[in-house]
Design an enzyme around this catalytic site. Structure first.
Site, mmCIF file in Angstrom:
data_model
loop_
_atom_site.group_PDB
_atom_site.id
_atom_site.type_symbol
_atom_site.label_atom_id
_atom_site.label_comp_id
_atom_site.label_asym_id
_atom_site.label_seq_id
_atom_site.Cartn_x
_atom_site.Cartn_y
_atom_site.Cartn_z
ATOM 1 N N GLY A 1 -0.515 -68.004 2.749
ATOM 2 C CA GLY A 1 0.390 -68.031 3.886
ATOM 3 C C GLY A 1 -0.316 -67.693 5.187
ATOM 4 O O GLY A 1 -1.188 -66.815 5.235
ATOM 5 N N HIS B 1 6.958 -66.751 -0.443
ATOM 6 C CA HIS B 1 6.152 -67.059 -1.635
ATOM 7 C C HIS B 1 6.604 -68.378 -2.259
ATOM 8 O O HIS B 1 5.786 -69.201 -2.665
ATOM 9 C CB HIS B 1 6.322 -65.966 -2.703
ATOM 10 C CG HIS B 1 5.860 -64.603 -2.287
ATOM 11 N ND1 HIS B 1 6.718 -63.557 -2.114
ATOM 12 C CD2 HIS B 1 4.613 -64.114 -2.042
ATOM 13 C CE1 HIS B 1 6.036 -62.464 -1.782
ATOM 14 N NE2 HIS B 1 4.758 -62.765 -1.725
ATOM 15 N N ASP C 1 -0.353 -63.965 6.774
ATOM 16 C CA ASP C 1 -1.522 -63.076 6.687
ATOM 17 C C ASP C 1 -2.718 -63.847 7.252
ATOM 18 O O ASP C 1 -3.588 -64.311 6.514
ATOM 19 C CB ASP C 1 -1.741 -62.645 5.240
ATOM 20 C CG ASP C 1 -0.549 -61.889 4.710
ATOM 21 O OD1 ASP C 1 -0.404 -60.703 5.027
ATOM 22 O OD2 ASP C 1 0.292 -62.497 4.009
ATOM 23 N N VAL D 1 7.302 -68.369 6.655
ATOM 24 C CA VAL D 1 8.754 -68.514 6.489
ATOM 25 C C VAL D 1 9.407 -67.267 7.082
ATOM 26 O O VAL D 1 8.965 -66.141 6.825
ATOM 27 C CB VAL D 1 9.125 -68.677 5.006
ATOM 28 C CG1 VAL D 1 10.636 -68.765 4.829
ATOM 29 C CG2 VAL D 1 8.453 -69.921 4.434
ATOM 30 N N SER E 1 8.644 -60.703 4.172
ATOM 31 C CA SER E 1 7.600 -59.869 3.583
ATOM 32 C C SER E 1 8.232 -59.039 2.479
ATOM 33 O O SER E 1 9.386 -58.604 2.609
ATOM 34 C CB SER E 1 7.014 -58.939 4.659
ATOM 35 O OG SER E 1 6.300 -57.882 4.054
HETATM 36 P P1 AMP Z 1 1.660 -61.151 -0.906
HETATM 37 O O1 AMP Z 1 2.495 -61.121 -2.153
HETATM 38 O O2 AMP Z 1 2.301 -60.440 0.238
HETATM 39 O O3 AMP Z 1 0.230 -60.773 -1.152
HETATM 40 O O4 AMP Z 1 1.631 -62.668 -0.457
HETATM 41 C C1 AMP Z 1 1.189 -63.687 -1.317
HETATM 42 C C2 AMP Z 1 0.986 -64.943 -0.522
HETATM 43 O O5 AMP Z 1 2.223 -65.318 0.095
HETATM 44 C C3 AMP Z 1 -0.017 -64.760 0.617
HETATM 45 O O6 AMP Z 1 -0.799 -65.942 0.738
HETATM 46 C C4 AMP Z 1 0.867 -64.558 1.814
HETATM 47 O O7 AMP Z 1 0.262 -64.936 3.034
HETATM 48 C C5 AMP Z 1 2.027 -65.473 1.478
HETATM 49 N N1 AMP Z 1 3.217 -65.076 2.225
HETATM 50 C C6 AMP Z 1 3.758 -63.838 2.305
HETATM 51 N N2 AMP Z 1 4.824 -63.835 3.130
HETATM 52 C C7 AMP Z 1 4.949 -65.107 3.586
HETATM 53 C C8 AMP Z 1 5.863 -65.754 4.491
HETATM 54 N N3 AMP Z 1 6.842 -65.092 5.095
HETATM 55 N N4 AMP Z 1 5.694 -67.076 4.707
HETATM 56 C C9 AMP Z 1 4.681 -67.762 4.115
HETATM 57 N N5 AMP Z 1 3.807 -67.215 3.263
HETATM 58 C C10 AMP Z 1 3.929 -65.902 3.000
#
Ligand code: AMP
Length: 293
Positions: A144, A34, A147, A173, A182
């Site tokens: 990211g 994030h 997803d 990342v 994650s």
């Molecule tokens: P989330 O909180 O899981 O809904 O993720 C929020 C945003 O962060 C989304 O656009 C995800 O794709 C991105 N994201 C989550 N994990 C990663 C990662 N390991 N590397 C890059 N972006 C990420």
């Protein structure tokens, strides 16, 4: 850093905010993945807004909404340090008031893979992201590649509904052993955490095969499946070798390559990951045009 909780306060904040604005939508429990999106937004935009909202409508009835990690105090400290300008933390009642009845469905693209395993998931994602884009009205919004299908769904929604926000894809990342970061990783037991690296290793195996000339999508998919199946703690949900834009299954890798998307259960945690499989040069079955009969 402003923390904004209500729609009225958000409207006031937005009206007072000038210059380019980046938005990073998240569900909180923030990690380096994030923060890399926030960093990119900070480089490219004058102000950076981050939303933290565990969106109930993208979880199925038997999914982990209740178990999803939440730590607002830690998230706010991280975002302050990372230089975010504003954090929007609405409640579900604000986002979905009683009687809420309007949903965004990106047909086709939402149906396979994650969409098939998690019915209604992308409807919830697309709806909340469109609401956030309408509320925050950012110049750019950062998502990211972790997803991957979500990114494609949002890109198409924004294009087809003429949303005046530029969608910026950001690289995944990873932890030192390759596991994609994650929020759900904290729910892995130590043994499952070690086992979870099998997803990345298996995707890399496919990449190595492509570099060695393999172009058959079924062969590549089976290599990934076999590698994940060799880890007794992992249970495959799906392995897809698909067109990187339409996300339809393909037979052979052409010059545009493919994306390999995987979803697997490790212990009680469902993990997803993906990797682009891009042929770096002509495969063994291809010849340069000058050699063609
Ligand atoms: P989330 O909180 O899981 O809904 O993720 C929020 C945003 O962060 C989304 O656009 C995800 O794709 C991105 N994201 C989550 N994990 C990663 C990662 N390991 N590397 C890059 N972006 C990420």
């Amino acid at each position: 850093m402003d923390v904004v909780e209500t729609l009225a306060a958000l409207e006031t904040w937005r009206a007072a905010t000038t210059g380019s604005l980046g938005l990073v939508p998240t569900m909180g429990a923030l990690h380096e993945g994030h923060l890399s999106l926030v960093e990119r937004a900070r480089i490219e935009c004058e102000r950076v807004a981050v939303s933290i909202f565990v969106n109930p409508t993208q979880f199925g009835p038997n999914e982990d909404f209740d178990r999803y990690p939440r730590d607002l105090a830690s998230d706010l400290a991280l975002l302050e340090r990372q230089g975010a300008t504003m954090v929007f933390t609405p409640t579900a009642a604000l986002v979905y008031p009683p009687g809420f009845s309007t949903w965004v469905t990106v047909e086709g693209l939402s149906d396979r893979w994650e969409g098939a395993s998690r019915p209604g998931h992308f409807r919830g994602v697309a709806t909340v992201v469109l609401k956030l884009l309408n509320l925050v009205r950012p110049t750019r919004a950062y998502f990211g590649e972790k997803d991957y299908q979500q990114l494609r769904v949002i890109e198409r929604m924004v294009r087809e509904l003429n949303v005046p926000t530029r969608i910026v894809p950001c690289a995944t990342v990873r932890e030192a052993d390759g596991l994609a970061m994650s929020s759900r990783n904290v729910n892995l037991s130590p043994e499952d955490r070690r086992a979870a690296a099998v997803l990345f290793r298996s995707l890399r195996l496919a990449q190595t095969e492509v570099a060695g000339g393999e172009r058959d999508a079924t062969t590549l998919r089976m290599i990934v499946e076999k590698s994940i199946a060799a880890e007794p703690r992992a249970r495959i949900d799906y392995v897809a070798v698909a067109d990187p834009r339409a996300l339809e299954p393909i037979g052979r890798l052409e010059d545009g390559g493919a994306v390999c998307c995987v979803a697997a259960w490790v212990g009680g945690v469902r993990l997803i990951d993906n990797m682009l499989l891009v042929p770096s040069g002509p495969g063994p079955a291809r010849r340069s045009p000058s050699h063609q009969p």
